[in-house]
Design an enzyme around this catalytic site. Structure first.
Site, PDB file in Angstrom:
ATOM      1  CG  HIS A 132      -2.006  -1.106   1.014  1.00 11.65           C
ATOM      2  ND1 HIS A 132      -2.542  -1.798   2.088  1.00 11.65           N
ATOM      3  CD2 HIS A 132      -2.581  -1.627  -0.111  1.00 11.65           C
ATOM      4  CE1 HIS A 132      -3.411  -2.686   1.621  1.00 11.65           C
ATOM      5  NE2 HIS A 132      -3.454  -2.595   0.299  1.00 11.65           N
ATOM      6  CG  HIS A 149      -6.322 -11.165  -7.692  1.00 10.67           C
ATOM      7  ND1 HIS A 149      -5.616 -10.777  -8.813  1.00 10.67           N
ATOM      8  CD2 HIS A 149      -6.659 -12.465  -7.892  1.00 10.67           C
ATOM      9  CE1 HIS A 149      -5.503 -11.808  -9.650  1.00 10.67           C
ATOM     10  NE2 HIS A 149      -6.129 -12.837  -9.113  1.00 10.67           N
ATOM     11  CB  SER A 206      -5.570  -2.426  -2.841  1.00 12.09           C
ATOM     12  OG  SER A 206      -4.484  -3.117  -2.290  1.00 12.09           O
ATOM     13  CD  GLU A 255     -12.001 -11.212  -4.179  1.00 14.42           C
ATOM     14  OE1 GLU A 255     -11.989 -12.450  -3.989  1.00 14.42           O
ATOM     15  OE2 GLU A 255     -10.957 -10.527  -4.232  1.00 14.42           O
ATOM     16  CG  ASP A 292      -9.797 -14.989 -13.865  1.00 16.29           C
ATOM     17  OD1 ASP A 292      -8.890 -14.193 -13.552  1.00 16.29           O
ATOM     18  OD2 ASP A 292      -9.569 -16.157 -14.232  1.00 16.29           O
ATOM     19  N   GLY A 293      -9.916 -11.545 -12.447  1.00 16.42           N
ATOM     20  CA  GLY A 293      -9.197 -10.317 -12.780  1.00 16.42           C
ATOM     21  C   GLY A 293      -8.263 -10.456 -13.954  1.00 16.42           C
ATOM     22  CG  ASP A 313      -3.059  -7.734  -4.586  1.00 16.40           C
ATOM     23  OD1 ASP A 313      -3.954  -7.619  -5.444  1.00 16.40           O
ATOM     24  OD2 ASP A 313      -3.223  -7.424  -3.392  1.00 16.40           O
TER      25      ASP A 313
END
Length: 290
Positions: free
Chosen positions: A19, A42, A100, A122, A148-149, A169
């Protein structure tokens, strides 16, 4: 497999590094008037209660953000990061930790001059529901998807504004995540070579974890920065995470100096044993010597 939930790890040393880097990159993006998109592949739940059962079970935040909470000698960038967490916490007492998505939404611009957009992905059904609730009143500038990112990223790039920041991430709870990250970066650079890409990765005593930074270095980027923060010596048995790294493609020109000031401080402040350490490595094709 979707067993991983970040609520058990919120506010730990890895979050501090991730972060801090995310904040510094967003601040740099904000220095130009043209709007941009931030894609979080994510995203997690967005906000985490540190007095909830999940956080109390592991207590990882105690050796992360909690060690910085009352410090008065923080380097400027770290002081800004802690102030941001404090403001989002809404209290002088550390009770919650922003993920995030919340950090990004707080820093990104929403004005007539520049309206930046945030795309959050997500897959976990519980965390997606919590994330959607967090941003139910955010309006059209924030998109929350149970998706699905990695797949979303293919459709999101290049952005119409030609300015973009991507945070990747995953949990890395399955080995294929490492290959998916490397493949996603390679594909993204073909679609949008000038974007800024942030990849978080764990430091673990496994082949896949050790190979990922080298795979990213070979993905085709002409400029990258790799920062690591370890809080203890690598485990000789088991698979305990001793640190983490942030691999940044097309980093802000100010990022290296800021991290070289903050990381020695963090390595000392968050150390769990004498094996704690840090590093900043970078490459730029134009600076390469024949």
């Amino acid at each position: 497999m979707l067993s991983y939930r970040h609520a058990f790890h919120a506010g730990n040393h890895a979050d501090v590094l991730k972060h801090l880097v995310l904040m510094l990159c967003i601040e740099h993006m904000n220095s130009k008037d043209k709007p941009y998109i931030l894609v979080d592949t994510h995203a997690g739940a967005g906000f985490y209660a540190l007095d909830a059962e999940e956080a109390k079970r592991t207590g990882e935040y105690v050796d992360g953000i909690a060690r910085l909470w009352e410090r008065k000698d923080l380097p400027p960038a770290l002081a800004t990061y802690v102030a941001l967490v404090r403001a989002l916490n809404g209290s002088a007492t550390l009770r919650r930790y922003p993920g995030s998505p919340r950090i990004a939404a707080n820093l990104m611009r929403d004005s007539a001059q520049a309206r930046d957009s945030l795309r959050l992905c997500e897959l976990h059904s519980t965390d997606f529901a919590l994330l959607r609730r967090q941003f139910k009143d955010a309006g059209r500038r924030v998109t929350v998807e149970q998706a699905d990112g990695f797949e979303v990223l293919k459709a999101a790039l290049p952005p119409p504004s030609r300015r973009g920041l991507v945070l990747i991430d995953p949990s890395y709870e399955i080995k294929s995540d490492y290959m998916k990250v490397a493949a996603a970066i390679k594909d993204a650079l073909k679609r949008f070579a000038t974007g800024t890409y942030l990849v978080w990765h764990p430091m673990l005593p496994t082949i896949e974890a050790n190979q990922l930074p080298d795979r990213l270095k070979k993905a085709g980027a002409s400029h990258w920065l790799h920062a690591t923060l370890s809080v203890r010596a690598p485990a000789t048995k088991g698979r305990g995470m001793h640190g983490s790294g942030m691999f940044v493609i097309n980093p802000p020109w100010t990022l290296a100096a800021a991290l070289e000031e903050c990381l020695p401080y963090l390595a000392a402040a968050l150390a769990l044993d004498e094996g704690a350490g840090w590093s900043v490595d970078q490459f730029e094709a134009s600076a390469k010597k024949d």
